[in-house]
Scaffold this motif. Structure first.
Motif, PDB file in Angstrom:
ATOM      1  N   VAL A  26       0.819  -1.216   0.000  1.00 48.92           N
ATOM      2  CA  VAL A  26       0.000   0.000   0.000  1.00 48.92           C
ATOM      3  C   VAL A  26       0.851   1.264   0.000  1.00 48.92           C
ATOM      4  O   VAL A  26       0.568   2.212  -0.733  1.00 48.92           O
ATOM      5  N   VAL A  27       1.904   1.289   0.808  1.00 51.84           N
ATOM      6  CA  VAL A  27       2.761   2.477   0.909  1.00 51.84           C
ATOM      7  C   VAL A  27       3.828   2.399  -0.170  1.00 51.84           C
ATOM      8  O   VAL A  27       4.930   1.882   0.040  1.00 51.84           O
ATOM      9  N   ARG A  28       3.499   2.913  -1.313  1.00 50.80           N
ATOM     10  CA  ARG A  28       4.381   2.750  -2.484  1.00 50.80           C
ATOM     11  C   ARG A  28       5.669   3.556  -2.359  1.00 50.80           C
ATOM     12  O   ARG A  28       6.657   3.259  -3.028  1.00 50.80           O
ATOM     13  N   SER A  29       5.670   4.593  -1.520  1.00 51.83           N
ATOM     14  CA  SER A  29       6.877   5.414  -1.364  1.00 51.83           C
ATOM     15  C   SER A  29       7.983   4.651  -0.644  1.00 51.83           C
ATOM     16  O   SER A  29       9.158   5.002  -0.757  1.00 51.83           O
ATOM     17  N   GLY A  30       7.605   3.644   0.129  1.00 49.59           N
ATOM     18  CA  GLY A  30       8.587   2.881   0.886  1.00 49.59           C
ATOM     19  C   GLY A  30       9.035   3.555   2.160  1.00 49.59           C
ATOM     20  O   GLY A  30       9.957   3.072   2.832  1.00 49.59           O
ATOM     21  N   ASN A  31       8.394   4.666   2.522  1.00 51.55           N
ATOM     22  CA  ASN A  31       8.761   5.379   3.739  1.00 51.55           C
ATOM     23  C   ASN A  31       8.537   4.483   4.955  1.00 51.55           C
ATOM     24  O   ASN A  31       7.423   4.014   5.193  1.00 51.55           O
ATOM     25  N   GLU A  32       9.618   4.265   5.720  1.00 51.57           N
ATOM     26  CA  GLU A  32       9.553   3.305   6.815  1.00 51.57           C
ATOM     27  C   GLU A  32       8.575   3.745   7.902  1.00 51.57           C
ATOM     28  O   GLU A  32       7.849   2.918   8.475  1.00 51.57           O
ATOM     29  N   GLY A  33       8.543   5.045   8.200  1.00 49.30           N
ATOM     30  CA  GLY A  33       7.624   5.543   9.213  1.00 49.30           C
ATOM     31  C   GLY A  33       6.173   5.332   8.817  1.00 49.30           C
ATOM     32  O   GLY A  33       5.343   4.912   9.638  1.00 49.30           O
ATOM     33  N   SER A  34       5.848   5.594   7.549  1.00 45.03           N
ATOM     34  CA  SER A  34       4.491   5.400   7.059  1.00 45.03           C
ATOM     35  C   SER A  34       4.112   3.924   7.069  1.00 45.03           C
ATOM     36  O   SER A  34       2.967   3.569   7.372  1.00 45.03           O
TER      37      SER A  34
END
Length: 334
Positions: A26-34
């Protein structure tokens, strides 16, 4: 153009590994916090679905289930289990999951649910009006008469019990119509309670006894041996049936009926009985102004009005199955 995906989901999203896989998708940006926040939100919803809805796969969720989840989050905020900012983050992350799968029908609005960040958003009347209640129960009666399907009458009785005794959907569905204490005018609530904590609720009028007697007679006549759920149905099946009925009713009559609104009505009626005043969310005297009105009407000090309000909220909190009076703000206003 939004790509619509099949929302199949993992079989057990309460597990961190399964939730992480979905969050990574779902989190395509790969941001670890998200990703971490999304994992927490997914597991929270999955745990609620598994324990309260007996649902192992989130693909079976309906909008009414999400309304119940919002109610669950409000209760946790009121009980100080989580902060309102945390609840808002959960909703935001869950909405991202639903957006990914093209399930806009399941999204929640943190503001509309009283869970937006910032100032506490108590003063929303979520009760079911007498008119809407009668419209829905009449609808169930007509379905029972027209089809002969006893499930509609069982559901009508359940709705009446929610309104009469302030029961949750699961509590009313699983109630076996036992534990009626006529000497003390109390009703035991044992099955389906939050945290498996039993409680007693008052039987406040003859109408309460008439409802319980009718429910017992109905069970005996139509062979409901356990509760108001047909013997050949599991709770999860019964819940899906009930939520389907609500969805059909709301679509047909362009209404917004939800089971949990009956508990809000109960709380507001009890506040009127205990204080002699409409709840702030109903009267419109909000942000503490209702205390001044109460003080002037009874000719008492403001501190005495606060104590009267506090005592009423404490009683209502216990009857609803909570342990903090803060949660009553979501039912009564402030």
């Amino acid at each position: 153009m939004k790509v619509k995906r099949n929302f199949i989901g993992e079989k057990n999203l309460t597990r961190k590994v399964a939730a992480y896989r979905l969050a990574m998708e779902v989190v395509r940006s790969g941001n670890e916090g998200s990703i971490k926040k999304t994992v927490t939100a997914i597991r929270k919803l999955a745990k609620f679905a598994k324990e309260e809805l007996e649902m192992k796969n989130l693909s079976k969720l309906q909008s009414e289930h999400m309304k119940a989840f919002a109610e669950h989050l409000r209760n946790e905020v009121g009980d100080a289990d989580i902060s309102k900012a945390h609840a808002a983050n959960i909703i935001s992350c869950i909405n991202r999951v639903f957006d990914h799968y093209g399930r806009d029908d399941l999204k929640l609005s943190a503001k509309e649910e009283g869970l937006n960040r910032g100032k506490r958003y108590y003063n929303i009347d979520r009760s079911v009006s007498n008119q809407l209640h009668e419209q829905f129960t009449d609808y169930l009666s007509q379905k029972f008469i027209q089809t002969g399907d006893t499930r509609y009458e069982a559901l009508r009785i359940q709705v009446e019990m929610e309104r009469m005794f302030g029961l949750r959907f699961k509590e009313s569905a699983l109630h076996d119509l036992k534990g009626i204490h006529r000497k003390d005018d109390m009703l035991d609530v044992v099955k389906g309670t939050k945290g498996s904590q039993p409680r007693e609720v008052p039987i406040l009028s003859d109408k309460g006894y008439e409802l319980l007697n009718y429910a017992k007679d109905f069970k005996n006549e139509y062979g409901f041996n356990r509760s108001l759920i047909p013997d050949d149905m599991k709770f999860s099946q019964w819940q899906n049936f009930a939520y389907g009925v609500i969805r059909d009713f709301n679509e047909r009559f362009d209404c917004d009926y939800h089971f949990h609104g009956e508990r809000h009505t109960y709380a507001q009626e009890r506040y009127l009985e205990l204080t002699g005043f409409d709840a702030p969310v109903r009267s419109g005297f909000i942000n503490g102004s209702y205390l001044q009105v109460m003080s002037e009407y009874y000719g008492i000090t403001l501190e005495e009005a606060k104590e009267l309000d506090k005592e009423a909220r404490k009683i209502i909190s216990e009857e609803l199955g909570h342990h903090r009076i803060d949660v009553t703000c979501f039912y009564l206003g402030k």
